[in-house]
Design a protein around this motif. Structure first.
Motif, PDB file in Angstrom:
ATOM      1  N   ARG A  75       0.893  -0.988   0.133  1.00 17.64           N
ATOM      2  CA  ARG A  75       0.117  -0.146   0.021  1.00 17.64           C
ATOM      3  C   ARG A  75       0.992   1.382   0.022  1.00 17.64           C
ATOM      4  NH1 ARG A  75      -3.998   2.104  -2.019  1.00 17.64           N
ATOM      5  NH2 ARG A  75      -5.028   4.668  -0.119  1.00 17.64           N
ATOM      6  N   THR A  78       2.521   1.774  -3.597  1.00 21.13           N
ATOM      7  CA  THR A  78       1.452   2.369  -4.345  1.00 21.13           C
ATOM      8  C   THR A  78       0.852   3.922  -4.096  1.00 21.13           C
ATOM      9  OG1 THR A  78       0.105   0.131  -4.508  1.00 21.13           O
ATOM     10  CG2 THR A  78      -1.253   2.186  -5.392  1.00 21.13           C
ATOM     11  N   LEU A  79       0.801   4.351  -2.739  1.00 29.87           N
ATOM     12  CA  LEU A  79       0.553   6.000  -2.017  1.00 29.87           C
ATOM     13  C   LEU A  79       1.774   6.870  -2.934  1.00 29.87           C
ATOM     14  CD1 LEU A  79      -0.804   5.201   1.038  1.00 29.87           C
ATOM     15  CD2 LEU A  79      -1.988   6.301  -0.935  1.00 29.87           C
TER      16      LEU A  79
END
Length: 225
Positions: A75, A78-79
């Motif tokens: 995550r 991705t961020l």
């Protein structure tokens, strides 16, 4: 630079602070400003932690897509706007990388695509050379070396397969940065697979020379086992 990329850098900075005594860098002044394609050898997992600190500019890494499925880490990647590379869909990842370059950002590629044993390189993919031709961005070769006594192999299990990666614990990480390499317009006009392979081999030879220089510095300082 966005907040999530800065947050990701702060995490890897913590690792480097705890487990790496010193990052020995030579050639940092050779890094050009603006969009560039950083290519490096891939012996230690933790070498990738060092690259973001070689420049103040944001770097988009091309990373195998499975890594993005890991809890929390995936995550965060991705961020932080990193680029997943799906098996058989490398062209899509290069298209995203080219878009980042067109926006003035830099990308980092480990052309071998997987970790090597520190003694020889795997056959490199031609994606970095192709990206340089299509984008006009310079290639910047980088060589990493960590003495064996400071690199610990760690076994894991990832997507139903056993993995083995070297992580640095202690000692110095030696980094050598080479001259930026701008592929010529004349080559762009006659690009074909054979030329891409020749360019890729030349690129990896430059990386190998830098690794050798890094090893020489480690020997000079007497830090090799």
């Amino acid at each position: 630079m966005d907040v999530w990329y800065s947050f990701a850098k702060s995490i890897v900075r913590g690792y480097l602070t705890l487990f790496v005594d010193k990052i020995n860098v030579s050639g940092g002044s050779l890094l050009p400003g603006g969009p560039k394609i950083i290519v490096a050898n891939h012996t230690n997992v933790t070498d990738a932690f060092v690259l973001p600190f070689l420049t103040k500019e944001k770097i988009h890494f091309l990373i195998q897509a499975e890594t993005f499925t890991l809890p929390v880490i995936g995550r965060l990647l991705t961020l932080a706007d990193q680029i997943p590379v799906y098996l058989g869909q490398g062209r899509d990842a290069l298209d995203v990388a080219r878009e980042k370059l067109s926006l003035g950002h830099s990308v980092a590629i480990f052309p071998e695509g997987r970790l090597n044993d520190g003694r020889s390189f795997h056959r490199a993919g031609a994606g970095a050379a192709l990206l340089a031709l299509e984008s006009g961005a310079p290639i910047v070769p980088v060589g990493f070396f960590v003495p064996d006594q400071y690199a610990r192999p760690i076994k894991g299990h990832f997507h139903q397969r056993d993995t083995l990666g070297r992580w640095q614990f202690g000692g110095q990480c030696f980094v050598r940065i080479g001259d930026p390499w701008q592929l010529t317009a004349s080559f762009q006009e006659k690009v074909n697979y054979r030329e891409l392979r020749k360019t890729t081999e030349k690129m990896m030879n430059r990386v190998a020379e830098l690794v050798s220089l890094a090893q020489d510095e480690a020997r000079r300082l007497g830090v090799m086992a």
